[in-house]
Design a protein around this motif. Structure first.
Motif, PDB file in Angstrom:
ATOM      1  N   GLY A  73      -6.068   7.248   4.107  1.00 37.24           N
ATOM      2  CA  GLY A  73      -6.411   7.348   2.694  1.00 37.24           C
ATOM      3  C   GLY A  73      -7.324   6.225   2.255  1.00 37.24           C
ATOM      4  N   VAL A  74      -7.938   6.403   1.084  1.00 39.72           N
ATOM      5  CA  VAL A  74      -8.849   5.391   0.553  1.00 39.72           C
ATOM      6  C   VAL A  74      -8.139   4.401  -0.364  1.00 39.72           C
ATOM      7  N   ARG A  75      -6.950   4.754  -0.844  1.00 39.01           N
ATOM      8  CA  ARG A  75      -6.150   3.886  -1.697  1.00 39.01           C
ATOM      9  C   ARG A  75      -4.711   4.350  -1.532  1.00 39.01           C
ATOM     10  N   LEU A 134       2.584   7.659 -12.499  1.00 40.42           N
ATOM     11  CA  LEU A 134       1.680   7.562 -11.366  1.00 40.42           C
ATOM     12  C   LEU A 134       1.352   6.092 -11.150  1.00 40.42           C
ATOM     13  N   LEU A 135       1.741   5.594 -10.002  1.00 39.73           N
ATOM     14  CA  LEU A 135       1.456   4.214  -9.626  1.00 39.73           C
ATOM     15  C   LEU A 135       0.308   4.209  -8.628  1.00 39.73           C
ATOM     16  N   SER A 136      -0.637   3.326  -8.809  1.00 42.26           N
ATOM     17  CA  SER A 136      -1.765   3.221  -7.894  1.00 42.26           C
ATOM     18  C   SER A 136      -1.914   1.763  -7.469  1.00 42.26           C
ATOM     19  N   ALA A 137      -2.157   1.565  -6.173  1.00 38.62           N
ATOM     20  CA  ALA A 137      -2.286   0.208  -5.643  1.00 38.62           C
ATOM     21  C   ALA A 137      -3.350   0.174  -4.554  1.00 38.62           C
ATOM     22  N   ALA A 138      -3.727  -1.038  -4.165  1.00 34.52           N
ATOM     23  CA  ALA A 138      -4.806  -1.192  -3.196  1.00 34.52           C
ATOM     24  C   ALA A 138      -4.425  -0.669  -1.822  1.00 34.52           C
ATOM     25  N   ASP A 139      -3.154  -0.769  -1.467  1.00 36.51           N
ATOM     26  CA  ASP A 139      -2.725  -0.351  -0.132  1.00 36.51           C
ATOM     27  C   ASP A 139      -1.252   0.035  -0.174  1.00 36.51           C
ATOM     28  N   ALA A 140      -0.774   0.582   0.942  1.00 33.88           N
ATOM     29  CA  ALA A 140       0.590   1.104   0.993  1.00 33.88           C
ATOM     30  C   ALA A 140       1.636   0.016   0.835  1.00 33.88           C
ATOM     31  N   ALA A 141       1.409  -1.154   1.395  1.00 25.69           N
ATOM     32  CA  ALA A 141       2.396  -2.230   1.293  1.00 25.69           C
ATOM     33  C   ALA A 141       2.557  -2.700  -0.155  1.00 25.69           C
TER      34      ALA A 141
END
Length: 451
Positions: A349-351, A422-429
C-alpha cells in the motif's frame, strides 16, 4: 446512459462514500426500504437521479417483486445492495430481470448452516459445528463438540447475538439470552428481509483456538483477517487482506487495518484458502468478504464468507491504501463493462488506514468504569494521535451527542458502537499505535472535554 438501482437498507459503506462511486457509472436510482440517513446528505443526495422510499416494505417474494417493478420502471441495467440483509432479495430480483448478480449460490453465502455444510463437503478448513433448533440440541452439541463453543444466529451479522458457552450449565441461559438479543437487533433494522423465520435458525461451533505465533512478526494484531474481493462471472478476484486488532468479548470487532503486515508468502497462503472457500459457494457476480482465523503451526480455518463487501469503511480503506475502487469495479462488472482486476491479491500500500469502531471498553476489552457524556466534537483527537496521522468521523455510525455512554453489552455486537472513525497514518506501525491510543484514551478524553 447506464441506469443503476440501489436497494437501501441498514448496512454497508456510508452513503456519502458509496453513492459517488456508483453515480460515476451511470444514473443512480434508489429504492429505500428504510429511512435514509440525514448525515452526509449534502454529498450523497446530489448523486441520486431518483429516490423512492417504501416505509413498510413487504418480505419474501413480494419484496423481490417490488424490486423487480422498480428496476423495470427506471430501466435498470444493474441492481445491487451493500447490505447483508438485502443481498438475497436483490440476487433473486436480478435473476428474474436477467441481470448480473450473485446467482443461486447466494443462499449458501447467507445461511451460515448451509455455508458450513458446503465447505465441509468441499474440504474447506472450518471449525466443527452443529445446527441447533432447541436447547436440547444445544445440550447435545456440548456433549459432541469441544468447548468453548460459539452460539450464533445463522443469518446474523455484526456479531449480534453471539454467545460463548464453556460448559453444559451455559446452555439454558444462553438459549434464553439469544432471543432478546436478536429482537434488539431487529428493532434497529438488523434482520433478514427475504427468508422467513430466520431468528429460529441457529448454529453452534467450536471456537478455533487462534494464534498469531508464526504469523505476525509484530505484536498487537488479532488472530483473524478478512479478504476483500469480487466474484465476476463466477471467477474470484481477491483484492487485499484487511488485518484486525483483537476483538473484545464476545467477538466484537473494534478495528480493521490495511495494509496487512504479514509476510507476503503467508498472505498468499491466505489468498489460496480464501479462493477455495469462495469457489465452493458457487457465486456468480458480487462483492465478497471472507474471514479467516489464524492458527498455530501455520494452519487456517475459514469463519465465513459474505456475498457483499465488508461493512463500514472497508471499501474505502482498500481504495485509499491500494488505489483500487471495489464499489466502482463491481458496478461496472454488473453493467457488463470490462474491468481490470489485479493479477494477484494486492499486498503493498501507499499509506495505512483503519476503521475504528469505538465501544465503551479499552483495547483489551475492559469496560469503561464511568459513563462519560458522548461529545466527540469536544475531544482533542490530535492529542491521541501520532504526528501526521488524521482521524475522520463517519456521522452515519455515530451515537447522538449529549447522551451518557451506555454500559458495554457483550451480546450486542455492533450495537455497542459509540462512533466509527477513519484513521490514516504514514505506515502500518504508526496506525496500530494510533488505533490503540484512541481505544485506550477516549474515556479519559471525554472527561477532559467535559471539563
Amino acid at each position: 446512459m447506464n441506469k443503476i438501482l440501489y436497494v437501501y437498507v441498514k448496512g454497508g459503506a456510508p452513503l456519502e462514500y458509496a453513492f459517488p462511486r456508483m453515480a460515476a457509472c451511470g444514473e443512480l436510482h434508489v429504492l429505500a426500504l428504510a429511512s435514509l440517513p440525514t448525515t452526509g446528505e449534502d454529498v450523497w443526495r446530489p448523486c441520486c437521479t431518483g429516490i423512492d422510499l417504501v416505509t413498510d416494505p413487504p418480505r419474501g417474494e413480494a419484496l423481490v417483486e417490488l424490486i423487480v417493478e422498480h428496476a423495470k420502471a427506471v430501466g435498470a441495467d444493474a441492481v445491487l445492495t451493500l447490505s447483508e440483509f438485502a443481498v438475497l432479495a436483490v440476487a433473486h430480483a436480478a435473476s428474474r430481470l436477467g441481470l448480473a448478480g450473485a446467482g443461486p449460490g447466494i443462499l449458501r453465502a447467507r445461511d451460515k448452516r448451509l455455508m458450513r455444510e458446503t465447505w465441509a463437503a468441499a474440504q474447506v478448513p472450518i471449525p466443527r459445528f452443529r445446527r441447533v433448533d432447541s436447547v436440547q440440541d444445544l445440550h447435545t452439541a456440548l456433549d459432541e463438540l469441544t468447548p468453548p463453543l460459539l452460539l450464533k444466529p445463522a443469518w446474523g451479522a455484526g456479531s449480534v447475538a453471539q454467545l460463548v458457552l464453556t460448559s453444559p450449565a451455559d446452555a439454558v441461559p444462553a438459549w434464553a439470552e439469544i432471543e432478546p438479543a436478536l429482537h434488539a437487533g431487529s428493532r434497529v433494522g438488523m434482520n433478514e428481509l427475504y427468508a422467513a423465520d430466520t431468528d429460529r435458525h441457529r448454529l453452534v461451533e467450536e471456537i478455533a483456538q487462534g494464534s498469531t505465533e508464526g504469523w505476525y512478526e509484530e505484536p498487537g494484531y488479532g488472530d483473524y483477517v478478512s479478504v476483500e474481493g469480487i466474484v465476476a462471472d463466477g471467477v474470484y478476484h481477491p483484492l487485499s487482506i484487511t488485518a484486525k486488532l483483537p476483538t473484545v468479548p464476545s467477538f466484537v470487532e473494534v478495528a480493521s487495518t490495511a495494509p496487512c503486515v504479514l509476510p507476503v508468502p503467508l498472505q498468499r497462503r491466505i489468498e489460496d484458502v480464501s479462493r477455495q472457500a469462495v469457489d465452493a459457494l458457487g457465486l456468480e457476480t458480487c462483492g465478497t468478504h471472507t474471514e479467516l482465523k489464524l492458527m498455530a503451526d501455520g494452519q487456517l480455518v475459514v469463519i465465513e464468507t459474505a456475498a457483499r463487501f465488508g461493512g463500514l469503511l472497508t471499501t474505502r480503506q482498500v481504495h485509499e491504501v491500494f488505489g483500487v475502487d471495489p464499489i466502482g469495479m463491481l458496478v461496472r462488472q454488473l453493467l457488463g463493462e470490462r474491468v481490470e482486476y489485479p493479477a494477484a491479491m494486492l499486498t503493498d500500500g501507499v499509506r495505512a488506514a483503519a476503521s475504528v469502531a469505538v465501544v465503551p471498553t479499552d483495547a483489551a476489552g475492559v469496560p469503561w468504569r464511568t459513563g462519560p457524556v458522548w461529545n466527540p466534537q469536544a475531544v482533542d483527537w490530535q492529542s491521541l494521535l501520532s504526528p501526521g496521522s488524521t482521524i475522520e468521523p463517519v456521522p452515519a455510525f455515530a451515537m447522538p451527542t449529549g447522551r451518557p455512554t451506555p454500559v458495554f453489552d457483550p451480546s450486542a455486537g455492533s450495537r455497542n458502537w459509540l462512533g466509527v472513525y477513519l484513521l490514516s497514518a504514514a505506515d502500518a506501525a504508526t496506525l496500530l499505535r494510533d488505533c490503540n491510543a484512541v481505544l485506550d484514551g477516549l474515556e479519559a478524553a471525554l472527561h477532559r472535554a467535559a471539563g
